[in-house]
Design a protein around this motif. Structure first.
Motif, PDB file in Angstrom:
ATOM      1  N   LYS A 161       0.834  -1.205   0.000  1.00 21.84           N
ATOM      2  CA  LYS A 161       0.000   0.000   0.000  1.00 21.84           C
ATOM      3  C   LYS A 161       0.868   1.254   0.000  1.00 21.84           C
ATOM      4  CE  LYS A 161      -4.108  -1.890   2.296  1.00 21.84           C
ATOM      5  NZ  LYS A 161      -4.996  -1.815   3.491  1.00 21.84           N
ATOM      6  N   ALA A 162       1.961   1.200   0.757  1.00 21.38           N
ATOM      7  CA  ALA A 162       2.866   2.349   0.817  1.00 21.38           C
ATOM      8  C   ALA A 162       3.521   2.593  -0.536  1.00 21.38           C
ATOM      9  CB  ALA A 162       3.929   2.125   1.895  1.00 21.38           C
ATOM     10  N   VAL A 163       3.933   1.511  -1.197  1.00 21.61           N
ATOM     11  CA  VAL A 163       4.553   1.638  -2.523  1.00 21.61           C
ATOM     12  C   VAL A 163       3.568   2.233  -3.527  1.00 21.61           C
ATOM     13  CG1 VAL A 163       5.456   0.321  -4.484  1.00 21.61           C
ATOM     14  CG2 VAL A 163       6.236  -0.207  -2.171  1.00 21.61           C
ATOM     15  N   ASP A 164       2.338   1.754  -3.495  1.00 15.78           N
ATOM     16  CA  ASP A 164       1.341   2.190  -4.476  1.00 15.78           C
ATOM     17  C   ASP A 164       0.825   3.602  -4.223  1.00 15.78           C
ATOM     18  OD1 ASP A 164       1.583  -0.238  -5.712  1.00 15.78           O
ATOM     19  OD2 ASP A 164      -0.186  -1.132  -4.769  1.00 15.78           O
ATOM     20  N   ASN A 165       0.906   4.055  -2.996  1.00 13.83           N
ATOM     21  CA  ASN A 165       0.323   5.361  -2.677  1.00 13.83           C
ATOM     22  C   ASN A 165       1.356   6.451  -2.390  1.00 13.83           C
ATOM     23  OD1 ASN A 165      -2.742   4.805  -2.460  1.00 13.83           O
ATOM     24  ND2 ASN A 165      -1.847   3.161  -1.243  1.00 13.83           N
ATOM     25  N   LYS A 216      11.133  10.875   2.816  1.00 10.43           N
ATOM     26  CA  LYS A 216      11.752   9.570   2.615  1.00 10.43           C
ATOM     27  C   LYS A 216      10.664   8.502   2.534  1.00 10.43           C
ATOM     28  CE  LYS A 216      16.270  10.238   4.837  1.00 10.43           C
ATOM     29  NZ  LYS A 216      17.165   9.747   5.916  1.00 10.43           N
ATOM     30  N   PHE A 217      10.900   7.509   1.719  1.00 11.59           N
ATOM     31  CA  PHE A 217       9.917   6.445   1.572  1.00 11.59           C
ATOM     32  C   PHE A 217       9.674   5.730   2.894  1.00 11.59           C
ATOM     33  CE2 PHE A 217       9.012   1.906   0.776  1.00 11.59           C
ATOM     34  CZ  PHE A 217       7.751   2.049   0.234  1.00 11.59           C
ATOM     35  N   SER A 218      10.740   5.465   3.645  1.00 10.78           N
ATOM     36  CA  SER A 218      10.595   4.749   4.918  1.00 10.78           C
ATOM     37  C   SER A 218       9.748   5.548   5.907  1.00 10.78           C
ATOM     38  CB  SER A 218      11.962   4.445   5.526  1.00 10.78           C
ATOM     39  OG  SER A 218      12.689   5.634   5.741  1.00 10.78           O
ATOM     40  N   THR A 219       9.868   6.880   5.869  1.00  8.06           N
ATOM     41  CA  THR A 219       9.071   7.736   6.757  1.00  8.06           C
ATOM     42  C   THR A 219       7.582   7.547   6.496  1.00  8.06           C
ATOM     43  OG1 THR A 219      10.851   9.365   6.796  1.00  8.06           O
ATOM     44  CG2 THR A 219       8.691  10.114   7.515  1.00  8.06           C
ATOM     45  N   TYR A 220       7.248   7.327   5.240  1.00  6.68           N
ATOM     46  CA  TYR A 220       5.854   7.122   4.859  1.00  6.68           C
ATOM     47  C   TYR A 220       5.420   5.666   5.078  1.00  6.68           C
ATOM     48  CZ  TYR A 220       1.715   6.888   1.818  1.00  6.68           C
ATOM     49  OH  TYR A 220       0.453   6.695   1.326  1.00  6.68           O
ATOM     50  N   ALA A 221       6.337   4.726   4.802  1.00  3.93           N
ATOM     51  CA  ALA A 221       5.982   3.310   4.830  1.00  3.93           C
ATOM     52  C   ALA A 221       5.818   2.751   6.242  1.00  3.93           C
ATOM     53  CB  ALA A 221       7.039   2.500   4.081  1.00  3.93           C
ATOM     54  N   VAL A 222       6.656   3.211   7.168  1.00  7.11           N
ATOM     55  CA  VAL A 222       6.631   2.643   8.528  1.00  7.11           C
ATOM     56  C   VAL A 222       5.247   2.751   9.174  1.00  7.11           C
ATOM     57  CG1 VAL A 222       7.486   2.927  10.884  1.00  7.11           C
ATOM     58  CG2 VAL A 222       9.103   2.810   8.982  1.00  7.11           C
ATOM     59  N   PRO A 223       4.627   3.951   9.239  1.00  8.10           N
ATOM     60  CA  PRO A 223       3.293   4.007   9.852  1.00  8.10           C
ATOM     61  C   PRO A 223       2.234   3.225   9.077  1.00  8.10           C
ATOM     62  CG  PRO A 223       3.905   6.139   8.896  1.00  8.10           C
ATOM     63  CD  PRO A 223       5.127   5.295   8.886  1.00  8.10           C
ATOM     64  N   MET A 224       2.427   3.091   7.762  1.00  5.75           N
ATOM     65  CA  MET A 224       1.482   2.303   6.967  1.00  5.75           C
ATOM     66  C   MET A 224       1.556   0.823   7.365  1.00  5.75           C
ATOM     67  SD  MET A 224      -0.278   4.031   4.566  1.00  5.75           S
ATOM     68  CE  MET A 224      -0.468   3.037   3.098  1.00  5.75           C
TER      69      MET A 224
END
Length: 265
Positions: A77-81, A89-97
């Motif tokens: 979901k993080a990759v797609d959104n 940073k991608f990790s900043t967005y992906a971790v809470p997801m």
């Protein structure tokens, strides 16, 4: 067990890929343009991130394979959104997801079912509590919290409603959760070690031993009558029918057995 060195869902976690920041940015842009190969490579290259997150939930008795798969859903979901135009940073967005996906799974699969309205009230109460704590410089009392909630939402919530709601979303703990661990000696204190047992006290334990010793002094028929009468809860008539003697004989043998027990104890 270190899950970084075992297989989870058939994946050898010791051989998971890692991507550099430049590789990650390039793959994100390609994935955004519809490149499925780049998307798959990006997901594979961030599985270590999923692994590091699910380790936080490893002490809850959940199957790590299940948590890993749920975490991967959050990663996808993080990759797609993810918005590549933002300076994040991608990790900043992906971790809470990923964390959100795992928590949602744990909540929905909890053996204790909590209604949506109760959960919503609990989350509103937690948000209001944090807001009031910052403004007041202390935690608000339950009465202050309920008053603020009712004023903001124009409701008539009671203190009992809020307390029950907040307790309903608390994670249950195990009696075997450690509260102290001495790494030098390996000694661990668990929650159950700090709980008292008003029933199985030392006195009761010793009395149980004394009773067992006293029972050994009885004859076979006396012992059987006592066991059936006081451990199985049968009446003297039921015992008489089962053993094949009169109720009067059962009564006489029972009294004699109890007298021997009292004398021995």
């Amino acid at each position: 067990m270190y899950y970084g060195k075992v297989e989870i869902c058939g994946v050898n976690t010791a051989k998971l890929k890692t991507l550099t920041a430049e590789e990650k940015d390039l793959l994100l842009k390609k994935a955004k343009e519809g490149d499925e190969t780049a998307r798959a490579e990006l997901i594979d290259g961030n599985l270590r991130l999923v692994l590091s997150i699910i380790k936080r939930f490893s002490g809850r008795g959940e199957n790590m394979d299940d948590l890993f798969q749920v975490g991967c859903i959050g990663l996808i979901k993080a990759v797609d959104n993810f918005n590549t135009d933002l300076d994040v940073k991608f990790s900043t967005y992906a971790v809470p997801m990923i964390i959100g996906e795992v928590r949602r799974y744990l909540r929905d699969n909890n053996t204790i079912r909590v209604s949506r309205s109760t959960r919503d009230l609990a989350y509103k109460a937690l948000q209001m509590k944090e807001k009031m704590s910052q403004n007041m410089g202390r935690e608000p009392s339950i009465e202050e919290l309920v008053k603020a909630l009712n004023e903001e939402n124009e409701t008539k919530t009671t203190c009992e409603d809020v307390v029950c709601a907040m307790e309903s979303i608390s994670e249950p703990i195990s009696l075997f959760d450690p509260v102290y661990n001495d790494s030098s000696s390996g000694d661990t204190i668990f929650i159950m070690d700090q709980l008292s047992d008003p029933i199985n006290t030392d006195d009761n334990w010793l009395e149980g031993i004394a009773l067992r010793e006293a029972m050994k002094q009885l004859g076979n028929r006396e012992r059987k009558i006592v066991e059936m009468r006081f451990f199985s809860g049968k009446t003297q008539m039921e015992i008489a029918d089962e053993i094949g003697i009169s109720q009067a004989q059962v009564s006489r043998l029972e009294k004699g057995a109890l007298k021997k027990i009292r004398k021995h104890m």
